[in-house]
Design a protein around this motif. Structure first.
Motif, mmCIF file in Angstrom:
data_model
loop_
_atom_site.group_PDB
_atom_site.id
_atom_site.type_symbol
_atom_site.label_atom_id
_atom_site.label_comp_id
_atom_site.label_asym_id
_atom_site.label_seq_id
_atom_site.Cartn_x
_atom_site.Cartn_y
_atom_site.Cartn_z
ATOM 1 N N UNK A 1 9.454 16.578 -6.853
ATOM 2 C CA UNK A 1 9.073 16.276 -8.235
ATOM 3 C C UNK A 1 8.475 14.899 -8.403
ATOM 4 N N UNK A 2 8.604 14.053 -7.380
ATOM 5 C CA UNK A 2 8.037 12.705 -7.465
ATOM 6 C C UNK A 2 6.660 12.671 -6.815
ATOM 7 N N UNK A 3 6.018 11.548 -6.917
ATOM 8 C CA UNK A 3 4.660 11.405 -6.402
ATOM 9 C C UNK A 3 4.632 11.442 -4.889
ATOM 10 N N UNK A 4 3.536 11.959 -4.352
ATOM 11 C CA UNK A 4 3.302 11.932 -2.913
ATOM 12 C C UNK A 4 3.363 10.514 -2.374
ATOM 13 N N UNK A 5 2.964 9.537 -3.185
ATOM 14 C CA UNK A 5 2.903 8.150 -2.741
ATOM 15 C C UNK A 5 4.260 7.449 -2.785
ATOM 16 N N UNK A 6 5.317 8.191 -3.147
ATOM 17 C CA UNK A 6 6.631 7.572 -3.302
ATOM 18 C C UNK A 6 7.208 7.079 -1.979
ATOM 19 N N UNK A 7 6.729 7.596 -0.843
ATOM 20 C CA UNK A 7 7.244 7.125 0.445
ATOM 21 C C UNK A 7 6.113 6.771 1.407
ATOM 22 N N UNK A 8 4.928 6.476 0.860
ATOM 23 C CA UNK A 8 3.789 6.056 1.669
ATOM 24 C C UNK A 8 3.704 4.531 1.645
ATOM 25 N N UNK A 9 3.532 3.921 2.810
ATOM 26 C CA UNK A 9 3.418 2.471 2.918
ATOM 27 C C UNK A 9 2.175 2.006 2.154
ATOM 28 N N UNK A 10 2.331 0.953 1.368
ATOM 29 C CA UNK A 10 1.282 0.511 0.452
ATOM 30 C C UNK A 10 -0.095 0.349 1.095
ATOM 31 N N UNK A 11 -0.233 -0.321 2.244
ATOM 32 C CA UNK A 11 -1.581 -0.484 2.810
ATOM 33 C C UNK A 11 -2.236 0.817 3.275
ATOM 34 N N UNK A 12 -1.483 1.929 3.322
ATOM 35 C CA UNK A 12 -2.025 3.174 3.862
ATOM 36 C C UNK A 12 -2.397 4.191 2.797
ATOM 37 N N UNK A 13 -2.398 3.800 1.531
ATOM 38 C CA UNK A 13 -2.749 4.772 0.489
ATOM 39 C C UNK A 13 -4.207 5.209 0.630
ATOM 40 N N UNK A 14 -5.068 4.346 1.217
ATOM 41 C CA UNK A 14 -6.467 4.735 1.408
ATOM 42 C C UNK A 14 -6.591 5.871 2.425
ATOM 43 N N UNK A 15 -5.609 5.969 3.362
ATOM 44 C CA UNK A 15 -5.612 7.069 4.334
ATOM 45 C C UNK A 15 -5.378 8.395 3.613
ATOM 46 N N UNK A 16 -4.461 8.382 2.655
ATOM 47 C CA UNK A 16 -4.185 9.591 1.867
ATOM 48 C C UNK A 16 -5.408 9.965 1.027
ATOM 49 N N UNK A 17 -6.024 8.974 0.419
ATOM 50 C CA UNK A 17 -7.199 9.252 -0.410
ATOM 51 C C UNK A 17 -8.320 9.866 0.427
ATOM 52 N N UNK A 18 -8.598 9.292 1.604
ATOM 53 C CA UNK A 18 -9.681 9.805 2.440
ATOM 54 C C UNK A 18 -9.377 11.211 2.934
ATOM 55 N N UNK A 19 -8.116 11.499 3.194
ATOM 56 C CA UNK A 19 -7.747 12.851 3.617
ATOM 57 C C UNK A 19 -8.056 13.868 2.522
ATOM 58 N N UNK A 20 -7.824 13.510 1.257
ATOM 59 C CA UNK A 20 -8.129 14.422 0.157
ATOM 60 C C UNK A 20 -9.633 14.578 -0.024
#
Length: 373
Positions: free
Chosen positions: A257-276
């Motif tokens: 129920x929480x955000x996907x980014x709730x356990x992603x290390x801050x500097x790596x959020x761009x990795x998640x964005x590029x994957x999408x």
């Protein structure tokens, strides 16, 4: 002379009629035989992936088993790009197909030399009054589960709700929740619950880190582990393997129920964005992260993962509705190996602040809901 000719003609007619009757007599074909009117032949239905060399001959499968397939021919050398017969490797062809992604890759570690059993407790429902208890760990004293006290008060609020909900809906249930220990610290535990109409019996097992927190021996107890997460088009997590608890220290109830980014290390959020972005461009085909994705464990340690992504694209709206990620932990955590323990007091959060996370979530939602060109 005339009589002899008449007799011969009569014999020819009789022979012709007999031949026609023989030709058109009814024949019982096997149940798995089909008739192809365009070819005027009878053919035996065969298993998928097999073919018969003589399609117009009926051969019962039971009497004539399929011959073993010939040995595979050696691979031909690759053809240079631009020449006749050249083929391009499809994106994602070297990655694992989605149907091989299991819901839980590994169960909990084998604790043959380290008993996880802490205690058992019988209490009333819904009040939680303790009726009896048995302690199995030296860290607990008789006052910890004294008769007449409230057992539910030793659980975090979410754990209390799960137990009461399970008591109303089932007879046996497996629950993961944090229990208040004698040192007044909440510790993640596995609760095996058995319910009757007015009482419950719970067996409490300790959850321990998959990484041996004994200094120099930390690597001797580690093996590569893979787990699955799923999130919707709103970026809310809808599933995480419970087998990941000893590796992340996070319970499914901490993340669902929480955000996907709730356990992603801050500097790596761009990795998640590029994957999408890659998922949107590939229309749901499997893509691999441009770099290792780092996740934050419950105690604040960092775990490095190799992640593959796949998406379900609605065929009518042509939008991504569900994203499945497979995370492969292949190295030891950076920081304290006891990922189950609580984070140190005053530890600064290593995930995005709420306001920044909201901005990235809006961007991910825009990517997932954008129609293809």
């Amino acid at each position: 002379m005339v009589n002899i000719l008449d007799y011969c003609n009569l014999q020819c007619v009789v022979i012709s009629i007999a031949f026609l009757e023989f030709e058109y007599q009814t024949y019982e074909y096997p149940s798995n035989t089909v008739f192809f009117p365009e070819r005027g032949t009878i053919s035996q239905m065969e298993p998928a992936g097999h073919s018969s060399a003589t399609h117009n001959i009926v051969v019962p499968v039971a009497n004539h088993p399929q011959p073993s397939p010939p040995a595979a021919a050696p691979l031909a050398p690759s053809t240079p790009m631009g020449s006749t017969g050249a083929t391009m490797r499809e994106d994602g062809a070297t990655l694992s197909p989605p149907n091989t992604w299991s819901s839980s890759s590994v169960e909990f570690l084998d604790d043959t030399d380290d008993n996880r059993l802490l205690f058992t407790c019988t209490f009333t429902i819904p009040h939680g009054t303790i009726l009896s208890s048995t302690l199995y760990s030296e860290n607990f004293n008789d006052q910890y589960l004294e008769m007449g006290t409230n057992f539910l008060a030793r659980l975090e609020p979410k754990g209390q709700s799960f137990i009461l909900s399970a008591a109303a809906a089932s007879v046996k249930q497996r629950i993961f929740a944090r229990v208040l220990m004698p040192d007044n610290q909440l510790r993640a535990c596995e609760l095996l619950c058995e319910f009757e109409h007015d009482r419950a019996k719970i067996t409490v097992l300790a959850l321990r880190s998959a990484f041996n927190p004994q200094g120099s021996h930390v690597s001797s107890n580690f093996h590569v582990f893979t787990f699955i997460t799923k999130h919707s088009s709103t970026c809310a997590l809808t599933h995480i393997d419970y087998a990941s608890i000893p590796y992340l220290g996070l319970l499914p109830t901490d993340l669902i129920g929480k955000s996907l980014l709730a356990f992603v290390y801050t500097p790596d959020v761009h990795v998640v964005r590029q994957a999408h972005v890659d998922l949107h461009n590939s229309r749901g085909k499997i893509v691999k992260s441009i770099a290792d994705l780092r996740l934050v464990a419950h105690n604040g340690s960092i775990l490095r993962c190799q992640t593959e992504w796949s998406a379900y694209v609605n065929p009518w709206t042509r939008k991504m509705e569900l994203v499945v990620a497979r995370h492969r932990i292949c190295s030891l955590p950076i920081g304290d190996a006891d990922v189950i323990s609580a984070p140190p007091v005053g530890l600064q959060s290593k995930t995005l602040p709420t306001v920044m996370a909201k901005t990235f979530e809006d961007e991910l939602r825009t990517i997932m809901n954008k129609e293809p060109r």
